[in-house]
Design a protein around this motif. Structure first.
Motif, PDB file in Angstrom:
ATOM      1  N   CYS A 259       9.480  14.850  47.558  1.00 54.16           N
ATOM      2  CA  CYS A 259      10.831  15.370  47.749  1.00 54.16           C
ATOM      3  C   CYS A 259      11.321  15.855  46.383  1.00 54.16           C
TER       4      CYS A 259
ATOM      5  N   CYS B 241      13.047  15.368  51.629  1.00 58.82           N
ATOM      6  CA  CYS B 241      12.883  14.303  52.611  1.00 58.82           C
ATOM      7  C   CYS B 241      14.082  14.379  53.562  1.00 58.82           C
TER       8      CYS B 241
ATOM      9  N   CYS C 215      14.863  13.606  45.373  1.00 57.21           N
ATOM     10  CA  CYS C 215      14.840  12.186  44.990  1.00 57.21           C
ATOM     11  C   CYS C 215      13.481  11.756  44.445  1.00 57.21           C
TER      12      CYS C 215
HETATM   13 ZN    ZN Z   1      14.570  12.944  48.948  1.00 60.59          ZN
END
Ligand code: ZN
Ligand code: MN
Length: 141
Positions: A92, A130, A95
């Motif tokens: 992702c 994500c 994050c």
């Molecule tokens: Zn993420």
């Protein structure tokens, strides 16, 4: 992997130092692909005398010996994977969560594109958001 190392010990080329065992114990079954900083944070809680340099050097030794896999998928920090079997990853971009891709993906290059290389492996990195990060993105105007 930890059990294997405990059993094989020196046979695998490793001395079973407490530092190595502590790090392998933390990594065993860990699916989060932690960075050296993550590993240091977790391991030093239990082993107070362990320094970041020790964790970092130990990870290098373990990676060189093939006990853990070093991932360069995250441009900000190296990540470590106790699963040394061949598999691909998703990351992702927000994050930095790194997730395994289970199952094989057929990735092949034609002989002409392989130049004079004998290709024996590949690692595909997929980038994206994500689910939680994707939702956050949608909420923003
Ligand atoms: Zn993420
Ligand atoms: Mn993995």
């Amino acid at each position: 992997m930890l059990k294997k190392l405990q059993k094989q010990g020196n046979k695998a080329g490793f001395k079973r130092t407490p530092q190595r065992l502590a790090i392998l114990e933390y990594l065993e079954g860990n699916l989060s692909h932690p960075s050296a900083e993550d590993i240091y944070r977790a391991v030093s809680r239990k082993y107070h005398s362990m320094s970041f340099a020790t964790v970092y050097n130990t990870l290098n030794t373990l990676a060189k010996g093939g006990a853990v896999r070093e991932l360069t998928i995250d441009p900000e920090r190296r990540r470590y994977d106790p699963d040394t079997s061949r598999h691909h990853h998703l990351i992702c971009v927000d994050c930095r969560k790194v997730v395994d891709i289970a199952g094989d993906i057929a990735v092949e290059i034609p002989k002409t594109m392989a130049k004079d290389f004998t290709v024996f492996g590949n690692h595909v990195e997929f980038y994206g958001h994500c689910a939680p990060c994707g939702k956050k993105k949608k909420k923003k105007p």
